[in-house]
Design a protein around this motif. Sequence first.
Motif, PDB file in Angstrom:
ATOM      1  N   LEU A 282      27.144  38.789  41.341  1.00 50.56           N
ATOM      2  CA  LEU A 282      27.105  38.568  42.461  1.00 50.56           C
ATOM      3  C   LEU A 282      25.899  39.491  43.062  1.00 50.56           C
ATOM      4  O   LEU A 282      25.566  40.399  42.678  1.00 50.56           O
ATOM      5  N   PRO A 283      25.044  38.591  44.069  1.00 48.10           N
ATOM      6  CA  PRO A 283      23.820  39.405  44.513  1.00 48.10           C
ATOM      7  C   PRO A 283      24.198  40.286  45.387  1.00 48.10           C
ATOM      8  O   PRO A 283      25.784  40.096  45.630  1.00 48.10           O
ATOM      9  N   GLU A 284      23.668  40.750  46.093  1.00 49.45           N
ATOM     10  CA  GLU A 284      24.252  41.660  47.119  1.00 49.45           C
ATOM     11  C   GLU A 284      24.883  40.581  48.435  1.00 49.45           C
ATOM     12  O   GLU A 284      25.791  40.507  49.282  1.00 49.45           O
TER      13      GLU A 284
ATOM     14  N   ARG B 137      29.752  39.259  47.823  1.00 40.73           N
ATOM     15  CA  ARG B 137      29.772  39.925  46.517  1.00 40.73           C
ATOM     16  C   ARG B 137      31.057  40.878  46.859  1.00 40.73           C
ATOM     17  O   ARG B 137      31.421  41.831  47.866  1.00 40.73           O
ATOM     18  N   PRO B 138      32.447  40.960  46.156  1.00 40.95           N
ATOM     19  CA  PRO B 138      32.949  41.817  46.284  1.00 40.95           C
ATOM     20  C   PRO B 138      32.926  43.950  46.221  1.00 40.95           C
ATOM     21  O   PRO B 138      31.447  43.661  45.327  1.00 40.95           O
TER      22      PRO B 138
ATOM     23  N   GLU C 163      35.332  39.134  40.984  1.00 41.83           N
ATOM     24  CA  GLU C 163      35.868  38.300  41.733  1.00 41.83           C
ATOM     25  C   GLU C 163      37.060  37.048  40.675  1.00 41.83           C
ATOM     26  O   GLU C 163      35.306  36.674  40.005  1.00 41.83           O
ATOM     27  N   VAL C 164      37.073  36.904  40.761  1.00 42.56           N
ATOM     28  CA  VAL C 164      38.339  36.135  39.698  1.00 42.56           C
ATOM     29  C   VAL C 164      38.478  34.777  40.167  1.00 42.56           C
ATOM     30  O   VAL C 164      39.261  34.614  41.435  1.00 42.56           O
TER      31      VAL C 164
ATOM     32  N   THR D 198      39.838  21.814  43.704  1.00 45.01           N
ATOM     33  CA  THR D 198      40.217  23.277  44.476  1.00 45.01           C
ATOM     34  C   THR D 198      39.422  24.248  43.434  1.00 45.01           C
ATOM     35  O   THR D 198      38.591  24.546  42.486  1.00 45.01           O
ATOM     36  N   ILE D 199      38.916  25.084  45.216  1.00 41.33           N
ATOM     37  CA  ILE D 199      38.704  26.721  44.276  1.00 41.33           C
ATOM     38  C   ILE D 199      39.461  27.433  44.400  1.00 41.33           C
ATOM     39  O   ILE D 199      39.614  27.844  46.415  1.00 41.33           O
ATOM     40  N   LEU D 200      40.287  28.360  43.863  1.00 43.82           N
ATOM     41  CA  LEU D 200      40.956  29.151  44.313  1.00 43.82           C
ATOM     42  C   LEU D 200      40.968  30.624  43.654  1.00 43.82           C
ATOM     43  O   LEU D 200      39.783  31.106  42.961  1.00 43.82           O
ATOM     44  N   THR D 201      40.274  31.660  44.605  1.00 41.17           N
ATOM     45  CA  THR D 201      40.047  32.785  44.910  1.00 41.17           C
ATOM     46  C   THR D 201      41.093  33.771  45.429  1.00 41.17           C
ATOM     47  O   THR D 201      41.971  32.997  46.103  1.00 41.17           O
ATOM     48  N   ARG D 202      41.283  34.918  45.468  1.00 42.03           N
ATOM     49  CA  ARG D 202      42.358  36.082  46.107  1.00 42.03           C
ATOM     50  C   ARG D 202      42.780  35.458  47.486  1.00 42.03           C
ATOM     51  O   ARG D 202      43.636  35.319  47.927  1.00 42.03           O
ATOM     52  N   GLU D 203      40.843  35.666  47.957  1.00 44.74           N
ATOM     53  CA  GLU D 203      41.209  35.410  49.452  1.00 44.74           C
ATOM     54  C   GLU D 203      40.849  33.710  49.323  1.00 44.74           C
ATOM     55  O   GLU D 203      39.978  33.662  50.541  1.00 44.74           O
TER      56      GLU D 203
END
Lengths: 225, 436
Positions: free
Chosen positions: B376-378, B402-403, B408-409, B419-424
Amino acid sequence: MIRIVPHTTAEPKSLSIQIKASSNMKSAFLILLTFLMLFVSTGCGKKKFDIQDVDPGQAGTVRGLGPESQDVIRVSDMMTRSLLVSPTITQAPYPPTIVMLEMQNNSRFPFNKDIFSSRLKAQLNKDSAGKMRFVARDLVDEINAERALKRDGLVDYNPDLRTSVQAGADYFLVGTYEGLSTRSQKGASEYALYTFKLVDTETGIELWEDFFEVKKEGKDDVIYQ
Amino acid sequence: MKYWLLPLLFLALVGCGSKKTTGMPPGWTIEAFPPEYTARMVRLDRDGMRNKVLNLYELALEALRREDRETAKLALDEALLEIEVLYGNSDQARRARSLWRSEDDKIYKGDPYERSMAYFYRGVLFMQDAEWDQARACFRSAIIQDTLSQQEEYNADWATFEYLIGVCETRLGRPGHAREAFERATLHYAAFRDGYPSLDYAPRGGSSMARRISFGPELPGFDESTNLLVISQQGNAPDKIALGEYGELLGFAPGGGGGTLRKVHLDGRPLGSVITDSVFYQAKTRGGRPLDSILKGQARFKKVGEDVGAGSAAVGAGILMQNNNKEDNDTATIVGAGLIAFGAISYGIASLVRPEADTREWATLPESIALWTGSLPEESVTLEALPLFSDQTIAKSISLPRPQEGVEVVLVFAEPWGTILTRESSNLTTTERTQP
């Protein structure tokens, strides 16, 4: 129904006894039948599985190939005995401070790693009688907040017990769980190796290490293979 | 008869009939879960132990599609506990093997590919929580489920799981182990890429799906600088079908829709993901099960019973007809009637034999898994899941910052929910828009 006929020559008496005996037998049979039904209805011929307290140090009837309660207890018992007689502890000029690191899982079983660390730390704290001291790194933020309250004069405290910062660790205590899995048509086998070591936080030298190993085998029914 | 005995008799009968067990894990109540799960929880309770794992699988996947990671974790943890139970010579296993019970009488644990997928989802959730060693454990167990295939080349051949072990090893600072895992993943991927198009799946005759899949030249790279891993899923689960005269053979048909990948976009451009595994391919290449020979034997027994029954009855009927007009031929009549009776009994016994294969399935699984990695970029990027079919018009997008550290999974269900599932996920803005 079986009738009991008293052997007598007195005919009228015999008749009356015969009728009475028959009535009693009928009642007895019905009562017996009732008890039988109650027995069947409560048990249905099969023992039900109820929740029961069992010894966590023993393998129970519900088994798995992964870490179980008896492993947790045996590991912490063994490590405690081994560590408390090691020269690092017995010959230490003062009770060393120790930080328990998170256990590393290098097996195929996801499990609650904290339970090994928690029991081992509790047993060491209990059995060492002050020969070692653990630093509560999991409470760093809470301790800093409490220190700030004390120094701000918002809560009371003994100034003689003041330190400039929280305690550092002389040693890290770190554990690893590693596993080796085997499968064949004959069943499944899991070898588990638990190792714990004490590492000097200045030099990185490993001052003490011990291990516990266990192998479990099991077979699933052919319907699940 | 004493009338006061009647209630007791009733109690006895009711008591014997109420052996039903709940499928609810200890401590679970329907009220403890959000109302959208009520129907599933009622089913979990009602279906009992027999379908407990299947219901937990489906609950977990529904929770993931609802971006509810905590419920998914609870359901998967319970399901994995049940998967690991070994039913060696238990009563229920013996019952399921008997002539008079069909295979689906057994407590469901799922076929190897379904068990593998349960571990896969739990592993991804551990990855999102940066618990790399626990995630690695899950992917190892996912692989273990796939051992003992009939053909050795298909043993433990999931490329995705080996690849994700490589990711975990990288994050754990073990580059040597990571390299070995990536090498194994590459080998499995090459075998999958070569083997999938030639896969024979005749039952439904659909062979176009394999041709539509565009395999990438190689697996995406991953190193310590990688900070975005997108795991996307496409299509529908394979269907389990009962083949053979009596449904005694377990077969699989592709669910379809697994080949389309141009539906996940990063900053407006299609993500060049690589399809690393097909769930159908894994189900199909597992080969015969040890249980198949038992079910085949039961089917043969049933067939012989039916044939003998029909044959005896026909011969018996023939004898009776031949001697119908003859007098004083009691012996022939008795023999004829006896043969008919024997035939009827034989047919009756054969009809009680249940050789059907168990076709209960985790129907909400996807068909394929695809991976994409990048840095991921800045600033943040926009990840978008577009609908697969033209009659579905809602597209979902998420803005990914950007993490700070780590990776970032992202787990994407490309369709039908998008669905787009991330931790957050719950803290990030998910937008829906209508496709033009």
